[in-house]
Design an enzyme around this catalytic site. Structure first.
Site, short mmCIF file in Angstrom:
data_model
loop_
_atom_site.label_atom_id
_atom_site.label_comp_id
_atom_site.label_asym_id
_atom_site.label_seq_id
_atom_site.Cartn_x
_atom_site.Cartn_y
_atom_site.Cartn_z
CG HIS A 1 -1.08 8.40 2.75
ND1 HIS A 1 -1.84 7.30 2.43
CD2 HIS A 1 -0.79 8.28 4.07
CE1 HIS A 1 -2.03 6.56 3.51
NE2 HIS A 1 -1.39 7.13 4.53
CG HIS B 1 -1.77 1.16 1.43
ND1 HIS B 1 -2.83 1.46 0.61
CD2 HIS B 1 -1.71 2.16 2.36
CE1 HIS B 1 -3.40 2.58 1.02
NE2 HIS B 1 -2.75 3.02 2.08
CG HIS C 1 -0.29 9.92 7.44
ND1 HIS C 1 -1.47 9.24 7.24
CD2 HIS C 1 -0.44 11.12 6.82
CE1 HIS C 1 -2.29 10.00 6.52
NE2 HIS C 1 -1.67 11.13 6.25
CG HIS D 1 2.48 5.49 6.38
ND1 HIS D 1 2.21 5.40 7.73
CD2 HIS D 1 1.34 5.94 5.81
CE1 HIS D 1 0.96 5.79 7.96
NE2 HIS D 1 0.41 6.12 6.80
#
Length: 191
Positions: free
Chosen positions: A56, A29, A73, A54
């Protein structure tokens, strides 16, 4: 979409991050950078233990209608186990030095976790000089979207180059939850 809000006193943010050798993993992801215990963020007198950060794409949060191509984040836990997510948003612009060092170490999907003794990551290098932040209550951005998460969104965005953003885009596609309505949530700004 975080609206324009008036500044209100709140707990000051103090970093107690140290350079460390992280574990870097692609979970299908996103790419997660995980740390051993000991990395701390203080929110007033409350210690928050950094678990990982991580990425996004796009950024997920908006500031007064502005979209961002990337967000990071930083997931923390407080003493009770509550999750606190610190968000740094990125505009396209100058190359980000810490991302320049980390990007070549990021595994592609399906590759094993990486631990490189030559890679030292200082989480503080990923945060803006100003520690002003927006604060609101929300949920996790991935299923099952568990409620009860405290969100701290840094007011000052950082920059990453077009090449860096493209490099991250090759590692994972768009992975941000759509912007959610406020639904009566109160957003505050701590200068």
């Amino acid at each position: 979409d975080i609206p324009a809000v008036r500044a209100q006193p709140g707990p000051p943010m103090r970093l107690a991050y140290q350079p460390a050798t992280p574990r870097v993993v692609h979970d299908g992801h996103t790419v997660r950078v995980r740390f051993a215990p000991g990395q701390r963020l203080w929110l007033g007198s409350q210690a928050l233990a950094l678990q990982q950060f991580h990425f996004h794409m796009p950024g997920g949060d908006r500031l007064r209608g502005e979209d961002f191509p990337m967000g990071m984040h930083f997931l923390h836990k407080d003493a009770t186990g509550r999750l606190v997510s610190l968000v740094v948003l990125f505009r396209q612009g100058a190359e980000h030095p810490a991302l320049a060092a980390l990007l070549p170490q990021m595994p592609a999907q399906g590759q094993p976790e990486r631990v490189s003794s030559g890679l030292r990551v200082d989480p503080a290098q990923w945060l803006p000089a100003s520690h002003a932040y927006y604060r609101y209550e929300g949920s996790l951005t991935a299923a099952p979207c568990t409620e009860g998460v405290l969100w701290l969104v840094m007011q000052q965005p950082l920059e990453a180059s077009a090449a860096q953003l493209a490099g991250l885009g090759r590692l994972f596609g768009p992975n941000a939850r759509p912007v959610q309505p406020l639904h009566g949530r109160v957003v505050t700004l701590t200068p």
